[in-house]
Design a protein around this motif. Structure first.
Motif, short mmCIF file in Angstrom:
data_model
loop_
_atom_site.label_atom_id
_atom_site.label_comp_id
_atom_site.label_asym_id
_atom_site.label_seq_id
_atom_site.Cartn_x
_atom_site.Cartn_y
_atom_site.Cartn_z
N CYS A 63 -2.97 -4.62 16.98
CA CYS A 63 -3.27 -4.05 15.66
C CYS A 63 -2.51 -2.74 15.54
CB CYS A 63 -4.77 -3.83 15.53
SG CYS A 63 -5.29 -3.20 13.91
N LEU A 64 -1.79 -2.57 14.42
CA LEU A 64 -1.02 -1.35 14.17
C LEU A 64 -1.48 -0.69 12.88
CD1 LEU A 64 0.94 -3.16 15.99
CD2 LEU A 64 2.80 -1.87 14.94
N ARG A 65 -1.53 0.63 12.89
CA ARG A 65 -1.67 1.39 11.65
C ARG A 65 -0.45 2.27 11.50
NH1 ARG A 65 -7.35 4.19 10.41
NH2 ARG A 65 -5.98 5.15 8.88
N VAL A 66 0.18 2.18 10.33
CA VAL A 66 1.42 2.90 10.04
C VAL A 66 1.20 3.77 8.82
CG1 VAL A 66 3.89 2.67 9.57
CG2 VAL A 66 2.72 0.92 10.92
N GLU A 67 1.40 5.09 8.95
CA GLU A 67 1.18 6.00 7.83
C GLU A 67 2.32 7.00 7.72
OE1 GLU A 67 -2.59 7.93 7.84
OE2 GLU A 67 -3.68 6.08 7.34
N LEU A 68 2.71 7.30 6.49
CA LEU A 68 3.71 8.33 6.24
C LEU A 68 3.20 9.68 6.70
CD1 LEU A 68 5.10 7.55 2.67
CD2 LEU A 68 6.38 7.45 4.83
N ASP A 69 4.07 10.44 7.35
CA ASP A 69 3.72 11.80 7.74
C ASP A 69 3.90 12.74 6.55
OD1 ASP A 69 3.15 11.15 10.42
OD2 ASP A 69 5.29 11.25 10.95
N ASN A 70 3.21 13.88 6.63
CA ASN A 70 3.34 14.95 5.62
C ASN A 70 3.05 14.45 4.21
OD1 ASN A 70 4.32 16.77 7.69
ND2 ASN A 70 6.28 15.69 7.54
N PHE A 71 2.09 13.55 4.10
CA PHE A 71 1.81 12.93 2.81
C PHE A 71 1.34 13.96 1.78
CE2 PHE A 71 -0.85 10.44 -0.14
CZ PHE A 71 0.05 9.45 -0.50
N GLU A 72 0.46 14.86 2.18
CA GLU A 72 -0.05 15.87 1.25
C GLU A 72 1.07 16.78 0.77
OE1 GLU A 72 -2.92 15.73 0.07
OE2 GLU A 72 -3.88 14.31 1.42
N THR A 73 1.96 17.15 1.68
CA THR A 73 3.09 18.01 1.31
C THR A 73 4.00 17.30 0.33
OG1 THR A 73 3.03 19.10 3.47
CG2 THR A 73 5.06 19.30 2.20
N LEU A 74 4.24 16.01 0.55
CA LEU A 74 5.08 15.24 -0.37
C LEU A 74 4.46 15.20 -1.76
CD1 LEU A 74 6.09 12.23 1.92
CD2 LEU A 74 7.60 14.03 1.06
N LEU A 75 3.14 15.03 -1.84
CA LEU A 75 2.48 14.98 -3.14
C LEU A 75 2.57 16.32 -3.87
CD1 LEU A 75 -0.76 12.88 -2.45
CD2 LEU A 75 1.23 12.23 -3.83
N LYS A 76 2.58 17.41 -3.12
CA LYS A 76 2.67 18.72 -3.75
C LYS A 76 4.07 19.00 -4.27
CE LYS A 76 -0.96 20.83 -0.89
NZ LYS A 76 -1.25 21.79 0.21
N ARG A 77 5.07 18.44 -3.59
CA ARG A 77 6.47 18.73 -3.94
C ARG A 77 7.08 17.73 -4.91
NH1 ARG A 77 8.64 19.86 2.09
NH2 ARG A 77 10.65 19.34 1.14
N HIS A 78 6.48 16.54 -5.00
CA HIS A 78 7.08 15.48 -5.82
C HIS A 78 6.01 14.75 -6.62
CE1 HIS A 78 10.76 16.14 -3.56
NE2 HIS A 78 10.08 16.01 -2.44
N SER A 79 6.45 13.99 -7.60
CA SER A 79 5.50 13.26 -8.43
C SER A 79 4.81 12.16 -7.63
CB SER A 79 6.23 12.63 -9.62
OG SER A 79 7.10 11.59 -9.19
N SER A 80 3.62 11.78 -8.08
CA SER A 80 2.89 10.72 -7.39
C SER A 80 3.66 9.40 -7.45
CB SER A 80 1.50 10.55 -8.01
OG SER A 80 1.60 10.26 -9.39
N GLU A 81 4.42 9.20 -8.55
CA GLU A 81 5.22 7.98 -8.68
C GLU A 81 6.32 7.93 -7.62
OE1 GLU A 81 4.50 10.00 -11.13
OE2 GLU A 81 3.18 8.80 -12.43
#
Length: 248
Positions: free
Chosen positions: A109-127
């Motif tokens: 079983c693997l879980r794969v998640e983008l790093d720095n997700f909160e930072t990305l949301l602050k710097r770029h649009s949700s889209e």
């Protein structure tokens, strides 16, 4: 593949080259027979699913999983993968675990998640960020087999079930996903290096007695990988094993 080379690196290399399984010498004839039987069962399941779907060119199955909470408001309980997963995921996970337990087949079983997700949301649009997560799905799709199951877990990533997959095979998949994600480009920030954290858990394992154990342990492995700064793979077997993939 049967080889005298039996290190983790050798097994990973063999699986990357296209082998469905890898067995080091000297080997037990009964183990070889059992592995061949497991591969034949896997092929049978693939054929049955292809027949039921009317073709054999469909991508790995993805079933959306409704998160219990937004990625912006995670609680401590989710650090062990204990979020409420929807009925479809639970049913499929239980089916795969029961099959693995019945035939003594491995299951990863693997879980794969983008790093720095909160930072990305602050710097770029949700889209824009959502588009990056969709690109991650494309990366995962080319890294797994048809029989593997891919589920959208939440805003930032996915959970995968890999039937008949041992430690080296799971590591090979996780490494491919990690390295290929680093090649993704966010149009609004082309110099950004995208990374993912990956947690991996296994059956059979002394700590895995149910599908919930498998999910809890993959959550713990993911949190360990994230706590090391991202871009890491944590394989939870007898203890957390951290691995940092490097581009060749």
């Amino acid at each position: 593949m049967v080889s005298t080379r039996n290190s983790v690196n050798a097994r990973v290399e063999g699986l990357r080259s296209g082998a469905d399984d890898y067995l080091g010498k000297p080997y037990d004839a009964e183990e070889l027979r059992a592995r061949v039987e497991a591969l034949l069962r896997t092929r049978k399941v693939i054929a049955e699913r292809a027949a039921a779907e009317g073709g054999d060119e469909e991508p790995p199955e993805e079933v959306p999983v409704a998160p219990a909470a937004s990625a912006r408001s995670r609680g401590d309980g989710e650090s062990k993968g204990s979020r409420v997963l929807n009925e479809a995921f639970t049913r499929r996970a239980e089916e795969e675990f029961d099959r693995a337990e019945r035939y003594s087949d491995p299951l990863a079983c693997l879980r794969v998640e983008l790093d720095n997700f909160e930072t990305l949301l602050k710097r770029h649009s949700s889209e824009a960020v959502a588009g990056l997560v969709r690109s991650l799905r494309d990366v995962i799709e080319i890294s797994v087999r048809k029989i593997d199951l891919v589920f959208r877990l939440d805003e930032r990533g996915y959970i995968l079930l890999l039937p008949n997959t041992h430690f080296p095979g799971a590591l090979a998949v996780a490494e491919r996903i990690s390295l290929d994600t680093s090649k993704l480009v966010l149009d609004a920030e082309p110099n950004l290096r995208c990374t993912v954290s990956v947690g991996v858990s296994f059956f059979p394992n002394k700590d895995t007695h149910s599908v919930q154990d498998l999910i809890d342990l993959v959550g713990a492995a993911l949190e360990r990988a994230r706590s090391e700064g991202g871009g890491k793979i944590c394989l939870f077997q007898h203890q957390g094993y951290l691995y940092a993939p490097e581009a060749s």
